[in-house]
Design an enzyme around this catalytic site. Structure first.
Site, PDB file in Angstrom:
ATOM      1  N   SER A 177      -1.735 -27.760  -9.096  1.00 63.92           N
ATOM      2  CA  SER A 177      -1.452 -29.190  -9.129  1.00 63.92           C
ATOM      3  C   SER A 177      -1.536 -29.669 -10.579  1.00 63.92           C
ATOM      4  O   SER A 177      -0.899 -29.107 -11.452  1.00 63.92           O
ATOM      5  CB  SER A 177      -2.414 -29.948  -8.199  1.00 63.92           C
ATOM      6  OG  SER A 177      -3.759 -29.679  -8.546  1.00 63.92           O
ATOM      7  N   TYR A 192       6.067 -37.736 -11.297  1.00 66.10           N
ATOM      8  CA  TYR A 192       5.297 -36.515 -11.491  1.00 66.10           C
ATOM      9  C   TYR A 192       3.857 -36.704 -11.030  1.00 66.10           C
ATOM     10  O   TYR A 192       3.317 -35.893 -10.265  1.00 66.10           O
ATOM     11  CB  TYR A 192       5.330 -36.092 -12.958  1.00 66.10           C
ATOM     12  CG  TYR A 192       4.516 -34.857 -13.260  1.00 66.10           C
ATOM     13  CD1 TYR A 192       5.007 -33.597 -12.952  1.00 66.10           C
ATOM     14  CD2 TYR A 192       3.253 -34.960 -13.845  1.00 66.10           C
ATOM     15  CE1 TYR A 192       4.256 -32.455 -13.216  1.00 66.10           C
ATOM     16  CE2 TYR A 192       2.496 -33.828 -14.107  1.00 66.10           C
ATOM     17  CZ  TYR A 192       2.996 -32.578 -13.794  1.00 66.10           C
ATOM     18  OH  TYR A 192       2.246 -31.456 -14.052  1.00 66.10           O
ATOM     19  N   LYS A 196       1.850 -34.841  -7.898  1.00 66.95           N
ATOM     20  CA  LYS A 196       0.660 -34.008  -8.059  1.00 66.95           C
ATOM     21  C   LYS A 196      -0.511 -34.537  -7.234  1.00 66.95           C
ATOM     22  O   LYS A 196      -1.327 -33.763  -6.730  1.00 66.95           O
ATOM     23  CB  LYS A 196       0.290 -33.904  -9.541  1.00 66.95           C
ATOM     24  CG  LYS A 196       1.291 -33.090 -10.363  1.00 66.95           C
ATOM     25  CD  LYS A 196       1.457 -31.681  -9.795  1.00 66.95           C
ATOM     26  CE  LYS A 196       2.391 -30.822 -10.631  1.00 66.95           C
ATOM     27  NZ  LYS A 196       2.505 -29.444 -10.109  1.00 66.95           N
TER      28      LYS A 196
END
Length: 295
Positions: A177, A192, A196
């Site tokens: 991650s 993004y 994650k």
């Protein structure tokens, strides 16, 4: 158990040795995926690496397979396609009766957005009326989140068989991650960071549901800080390695430098080998979260 036998159980090869283990690393052609691949193969594992670029995978196998206890075997696949994942399962199943380690390392970034705006209109212009698209969000989620779910669940039977090999060993899934998924700030790339954060929560859900189904497979996540990858360094060299100048981080984080390959390798070996670790996310960030207090 005698004192001598107890001492032997503390040897590095017993704690972290991976002889006769079979692994699969998605995104194994560069960056953190390559770091994980080397860590596993150098310590005895047979590691299948996958990605979309055959040339990149073949180069890794050619460069890093020599004179090591394990092996690196390239297989081209697109982990954003369910059909391609099934083909990958079929191909590995034809060669192996079990899988001990799955590392989901493939990932992409998203466009940067300027959040330094001081009024609603300006912020709207930057965050909504810009050139980024819904498709970009979908691409990031498909690679950084959806692939973790479908690749992990596709390999559950092979991973389960891997847990039958040795008393005390349970097969393991490691999702790569990011500390960006632990932050409350967007760091200028909303898609993004959101992906994650989703990957970290998905790790917990998979770990819980697998345990609830009484299947002996552990699922954990490693959340890296800044490491030299094609994403952070905007490219790589002929050895599929990337570089970030140390000077960029002096005085900014406690470690005073970006992460090194060895930092990631030790995190991978620990996460894979520790049989008491399940459903956890380990931040490997040089103290960034500690120093910034942005959680």
């Amino acid at each position: 158990m005698s004192a001598q036998e107890s001492n032997r159980s503390f040897k590095l090869e017993h704690l972290f040795g991976l002889k006769n283990r079979v692994a699969l690393v998605t995104g194994g052609g560069s960056g953190i995926g390559l770091m994980a691949t080397q860590a596993l193969a150098v310590n005895g594992a047979k590691v299948y690496i996958t990605g979309r670029t055959e040339e990149k995978l073949d180069r890794v196998a050619d460069l890093y397979s020599k004179d090591i206890p394990g092996q690196i075997v390239p297989i081209t696949a697109d982990i954003t396609s369910k059909e391609s994942i099934q083909k990958l399962v079929d191909e590995i199943s034809a060669k192996e009766s079990k899988l001990h380690i799955l590392i989901n390392a493939a990932g992409i970034s998203s466009p940067h957005l300027n959040t330094d705006q001081d009024n609603p209109k300006a912020l709207q212009e930057e965050l909504f009326k810009n050139q980024s698209t819904i498709q970009e969000w979908e691409d990031v989620m498909r690679t950084n989140v959806t692939h973790l779910f479908f690749t992990t669940t596709a390999f559950l039977p092979l991973l389960s068989k891997g847990s039958e090999d040795e008393y005390g060993w349970s097969s393991t899934v490691v999702n790569i991650s990011s500390i960006s998924g632990l932050l409350k700030t967007a760091q200028r790339h909303f898609a993004y960071n959101a992906s994650k954060a989703a990957a970290i929560h998905l790790t917990k859900m998979l770990a819980y549901e697998i345990v609830s189904s009484q299947i002996k497979i552990r699922v954990n996540s490693i959340a890296p800080g800044v490491f030299p990858t094609e994403m952070t360094a905007h490219g790589s060299d002929k050895k599929q390695k990337s570089t970030i100048p140390k000077e960029r981080f002096e005085g900014k984080i406690p470690a005073g430098r970006p992460g090194k390959d060895e930092d990631m390798a030790t995190a991978v070996l620990f996460t894979v080998s520790n049989q008491y670790l399940n459903g956890q996310t380990i931040a490997v960030d040089g103290g960034y979260l500690l120093a910034t207090g942005t959680i």
